[in-house]
Design a protein around this motif. Structure first.
Motif, PDB file in Angstrom:
ATOM      1  N   LEU A 105       8.099  20.211   8.675  1.00 47.79           N
ATOM      2  CA  LEU A 105       8.561  19.318   7.609  1.00 47.79           C
ATOM      3  C   LEU A 105       7.670  19.410   6.368  1.00 47.79           C
ATOM      4  O   LEU A 105       8.048  18.940   5.301  1.00 47.79           O
ATOM      5  CB  LEU A 105       8.567  17.867   8.095  1.00 47.79           C
ATOM      6  N   GLY A 106       6.494  19.969   6.533  1.00 47.44           N
ATOM      7  CA  GLY A 106       5.545  20.036   5.428  1.00 47.44           C
ATOM      8  C   GLY A 106       4.454  18.992   5.533  1.00 47.44           C
ATOM      9  O   GLY A 106       3.605  18.880   4.651  1.00 47.44           O
ATOM     10  N   VAL A 135      -1.634  12.448  17.847  1.00 44.26           N
ATOM     11  CA  VAL A 135      -1.862  13.300  16.687  1.00 44.26           C
ATOM     12  C   VAL A 135      -1.137  12.687  15.493  1.00 44.26           C
ATOM     13  O   VAL A 135       0.059  12.390  15.563  1.00 44.26           O
ATOM     14  CB  VAL A 135      -1.333  14.732  16.922  1.00 44.26           C
ATOM     15  N   TYR A 136      -1.869  12.487  14.405  1.00 44.59           N
ATOM     16  CA  TYR A 136      -1.326  11.906  13.180  1.00 44.59           C
ATOM     17  C   TYR A 136      -1.078  12.983  12.136  1.00 44.59           C
ATOM     18  O   TYR A 136      -1.900  13.887  11.954  1.00 44.59           O
ATOM     19  CB  TYR A 136      -2.303  10.879  12.596  1.00 44.59           C
ATOM     20  N   PHE A 137       0.067  12.863  11.466  1.00 41.14           N
ATOM     21  CA  PHE A 137       0.448  13.713  10.348  1.00 41.14           C
ATOM     22  C   PHE A 137       0.848  12.815   9.189  1.00 41.14           C
ATOM     23  O   PHE A 137       1.261  11.672   9.397  1.00 41.14           O
ATOM     24  CB  PHE A 137       1.672  14.573  10.703  1.00 41.14           C
ATOM     25  N   SER A 138       0.777  13.336   7.976  1.00 35.80           N
ATOM     26  CA  SER A 138       1.289  12.582   6.826  1.00 35.80           C
ATOM     27  C   SER A 138       1.800  13.539   5.759  1.00 35.80           C
ATOM     28  O   SER A 138       1.440  14.715   5.714  1.00 35.80           O
ATOM     29  CB  SER A 138       0.213  11.674   6.220  1.00 35.80           C
ATOM     30  N   LEU A 139       2.627  12.967   4.912  1.00 34.13           N
ATOM     31  CA  LEU A 139       3.133  13.637   3.721  1.00 34.13           C
ATOM     32  C   LEU A 139       2.958  12.650   2.583  1.00 34.13           C
ATOM     33  O   LEU A 139       3.285  11.465   2.722  1.00 34.13           O
ATOM     34  CB  LEU A 139       4.610  13.984   3.923  1.00 34.13           C
ATOM     35  N   LEU A 140       2.399  13.114   1.463  1.00 42.51           N
ATOM     36  CA  LEU A 140       2.147  12.251   0.313  1.00 42.51           C
ATOM     37  C   LEU A 140       3.189  12.500  -0.765  1.00 42.51           C
ATOM     38  O   LEU A 140       3.814  13.561  -0.826  1.00 42.51           O
ATOM     39  CB  LEU A 140       0.746  12.504  -0.237  1.00 42.51           C
ATOM     40  N   ALA A 141       3.336  11.520  -1.639  1.00 39.93           N
ATOM     41  CA  ALA A 141       4.364  11.597  -2.686  1.00 39.93           C
ATOM     42  C   ALA A 141       4.212  12.851  -3.541  1.00 39.93           C
ATOM     43  O   ALA A 141       5.209  13.472  -3.903  1.00 39.93           O
ATOM     44  CB  ALA A 141       4.319  10.342  -3.554  1.00 39.93           C
ATOM     45  N   ASP A 142       2.983  13.230  -3.871  1.00 37.69           N
ATOM     46  CA  ASP A 142       2.814  14.412  -4.722  1.00 37.69           C
ATOM     47  C   ASP A 142       3.078  15.713  -3.968  1.00 37.69           C
ATOM     48  O   ASP A 142       3.270  16.768  -4.576  1.00 37.69           O
ATOM     49  CB  ASP A 142       1.451  14.436  -5.408  1.00 37.69           C
ATOM     50  N   ASN A 202       0.811  -1.213   0.000  1.00 39.12           N
ATOM     51  CA  ASN A 202       0.000   0.000   0.000  1.00 39.12           C
ATOM     52  C   ASN A 202       0.847   1.267   0.000  1.00 39.12           C
ATOM     53  O   ASN A 202       0.330   2.363   0.247  1.00 39.12           O
ATOM     54  CB  ASN A 202      -0.963  -0.010   1.194  1.00 39.12           C
ATOM     55  N   GLU A 203       2.141   1.107  -0.265  1.00 40.79           N
ATOM     56  CA  GLU A 203       3.076   2.222  -0.454  1.00 40.79           C
ATOM     57  C   GLU A 203       3.076   3.204   0.707  1.00 40.79           C
ATOM     58  O   GLU A 203       3.021   4.416   0.523  1.00 40.79           O
ATOM     59  CB  GLU A 203       2.771   2.954  -1.771  1.00 40.79           C
ATOM     60  N   ARG A 204       3.193   2.657   1.946  1.00 43.08           N
ATOM     61  CA  ARG A 204       3.214   3.552   3.093  1.00 43.08           C
ATOM     62  C   ARG A 204       4.143   3.026   4.180  1.00 43.08           C
ATOM     63  O   ARG A 204       4.389   1.826   4.288  1.00 43.08           O
ATOM     64  CB  ARG A 204       1.819   3.772   3.654  1.00 43.08           C
ATOM     65  N   LEU A 205       4.644   3.971   4.952  1.00 45.21           N
ATOM     66  CA  LEU A 205       5.427   3.648   6.135  1.00 45.21           C
ATOM     67  C   LEU A 205       5.356   4.824   7.091  1.00 45.21           C
ATOM     68  O   LEU A 205       4.841   5.893   6.760  1.00 45.21           O
ATOM     69  CB  LEU A 205       6.876   3.287   5.790  1.00 45.21           C
ATOM     70  N   GLU A 206       5.883   4.604   8.282  1.00 49.22           N
ATOM     71  CA  GLU A 206       5.939   5.656   9.293  1.00 49.22           C
ATOM     72  C   GLU A 206       7.390   5.908   9.659  1.00 49.22           C
ATOM     73  O   GLU A 206       8.198   4.983   9.689  1.00 49.22           O
ATOM     74  CB  GLU A 206       5.157   5.220  10.533  1.00 49.22           C
ATOM     75  N   ILE A 207       7.716   7.154   9.936  1.00 49.19           N
ATOM     76  CA  ILE A 207       8.978   7.507  10.554  1.00 49.19           C
ATOM     77  C   ILE A 207       8.641   7.807  12.005  1.00 49.19           C
ATOM     78  O   ILE A 207       7.793   8.658  12.293  1.00 49.19           O
ATOM     79  CB  ILE A 207       9.636   8.730   9.895  1.00 49.19           C
ATOM     80  N   GLY A 208       9.278   7.080  12.929  1.00 49.66           N
ATOM     81  CA  GLY A 208       8.925   7.271  14.324  1.00 49.66           C
ATOM     82  C   GLY A 208       9.940   6.710  15.285  1.00 49.66           C
ATOM     83  O   GLY A 208      11.036   6.308  14.890  1.00 49.66           O
ATOM     84  N   ALA A 255      12.497   7.338   1.311  1.00 46.60           N
ATOM     85  CA  ALA A 255      11.181   6.690   1.270  1.00 46.60           C
ATOM     86  C   ALA A 255      10.447   6.970  -0.033  1.00 46.60           C
ATOM     87  O   ALA A 255       9.917   6.052  -0.674  1.00 46.60           O
ATOM     88  CB  ALA A 255      10.331   7.138   2.463  1.00 46.60           C
ATOM     89  N   PHE A 256      10.402   8.229  -0.439  1.00 44.32           N
ATOM     90  CA  PHE A 256       9.655   8.589  -1.637  1.00 44.32           C
ATOM     91  C   PHE A 256      10.416   8.289  -2.924  1.00 44.32           C
ATOM     92  O   PHE A 256       9.849   7.734  -3.868  1.00 44.32           O
ATOM     93  CB  PHE A 256       9.279  10.076  -1.612  1.00 44.32           C
ATOM     94  N   GLU A 257      11.692   8.634  -2.969  1.00 40.36           N
ATOM     95  CA  GLU A 257      12.443   8.587  -4.218  1.00 40.36           C
ATOM     96  C   GLU A 257      13.093   7.230  -4.494  1.00 40.36           C
ATOM     97  O   GLU A 257      13.219   6.842  -5.658  1.00 40.36           O
ATOM     98  CB  GLU A 257      13.509   9.685  -4.212  1.00 40.36           C
ATOM     99  N   ASP A 258      13.518   6.524  -3.452  1.00 40.52           N
ATOM    100  CA  ASP A 258      14.184   5.235  -3.654  1.00 40.52           C
ATOM    101  C   ASP A 258      13.255   4.052  -3.441  1.00 40.52           C
ATOM    102  O   ASP A 258      13.324   3.064  -4.165  1.00 40.52           O
ATOM    103  CB  ASP A 258      15.395   5.108  -2.716  1.00 40.52           C
ATOM    104  N   LEU A 259      12.399   4.147  -2.423  1.00 37.68           N
ATOM    105  CA  LEU A 259      11.521   3.023  -2.088  1.00 37.68           C
ATOM    106  C   LEU A 259      10.173   3.087  -2.797  1.00 37.68           C
ATOM    107  O   LEU A 259       9.450   2.101  -2.833  1.00 37.68           O
ATOM    108  CB  LEU A 259      11.312   2.950  -0.571  1.00 37.68           C
ATOM    109  N   GLY A 260       9.806   4.255  -3.320  1.00 35.87           N
ATOM    110  CA  GLY A 260       8.547   4.384  -4.039  1.00 35.87           C
ATOM    111  C   GLY A 260       7.318   4.496  -3.154  1.00 35.87           C
ATOM    112  O   GLY A 260       6.204   4.161  -3.575  1.00 35.87           O
ATOM    113  N   MET A 261       7.479   4.991  -1.933  1.00 32.09           N
ATOM    114  CA  MET A 261       6.332   5.142  -1.044  1.00 32.09           C
ATOM    115  C   MET A 261       5.424   6.271  -1.522  1.00 32.09           C
ATOM    116  O   MET A 261       5.885   7.261  -2.087  1.00 32.09           O
ATOM    117  CB  MET A 261       6.795   5.426   0.389  1.00 32.09           C
ATOM    118  N   GLY A 262       4.148   6.117  -1.284  1.00 37.23           N
ATOM    119  CA  GLY A 262       3.178   7.141  -1.634  1.00 37.23           C
ATOM    120  C   GLY A 262       2.740   7.966  -0.441  1.00 37.23           C
ATOM    121  O   GLY A 262       2.169   9.032  -0.596  1.00 37.23           O
TER     122      GLY A 262
END
Length: 194
Positions: free
Chosen positions: A151-152, A174-181, A93-99, A124-131
């Motif tokens: 961090l954005g 509290v949850y945050f995320s950053l998407l590939a786009d 599902n092209e996801r991971l967490e940094i924690g 994560a985004f550029e080498d592993l292809g995470m979304g």
């Protein structure tokens, strides 16, 4: 095509090197943040008072296959100043967490966190292809929430009564995320901050 699951890797910037965590980092890590309640306050685990207590935490982290743990090494001193992980990985599902991130107090509000996250997010985004990359923190940890927002990453919401703290009280998370786009713009801002 699904993303690739992360493996231990070394990532080097101008200020830090993120490298696979090993027991050899223990002395530096304890010097950086051992026996410091402020460092461990929000991590959901008691403060390690001795090198042996920190060694137990490090060994448990290394033994848990659901984490890919990294030492954060300050290039100027050559010493490890904290650790961070990739966790909750779901390559299909092209996801991971940094924690599970912490740094010694001397490195708060320095380039250490910004560059560490820049290296890990780029990988994560550029080498592993995470979304999607997610980050989360205690709702009372305003310093961490501000750092994640810088961090954005976008604040998504709060899981109420999510986890018990070491003192027995309940943490809302509290949850945050950053998407590939969103990553290219966030990367430019992070690089400019460095």
């Amino acid at each position: 095509m699904p993303a690739t699951s992360p493996r231990p890797v070394t990532l080097t910037g101008r200020h830090v090197r993120v490298e696979p965590l090993t027991p050899a980092h223990l002395d530096d890590l304890f010097a950086a943040g051992g026996n410091d309640d402020d460092v461990w306050r929000w991590l959901g685990t008691p403060t390690p008072r001795t090198p042996q207590e920190l060694a137990s935490k490090l060994d448990a982290l290394l033994a848990d296959a659901s984490y890919v743990p990294f030492a954060v090494v300050h290039l100027e001193t050559g010493g490890a100043v904290g650790w961070t992980t990739y966790m909750d990985v779901d390559a299909a599902n092209e996801r991971l967490e940094i924690g599970s991130t912490w740094y010694g107090r001397a490195h708060w509000r320095t380039a250490v966190n910004t560059e560490t996250k820049l290296l890990l997010l780029a990988h994560a985004f550029e080498d592993l292809g995470m979304g999607r990359v997610q980050l989360k923190t205690d709702h009372l940890n305003e310093r961490s929430q501000q750092a994640i927002a810088r961090l954005g990453a976008r604040r998504e919401g709060v899981l109420r009564r999510h986890r018990r703290r070491p003192d027995g009280s309940w943490r809302d998370t509290v949850y945050f995320s950053l998407l590939a786009d969103e990553w290219p713009e966030a990367k430019k801002r992070l690089a400019a901050r460095l």
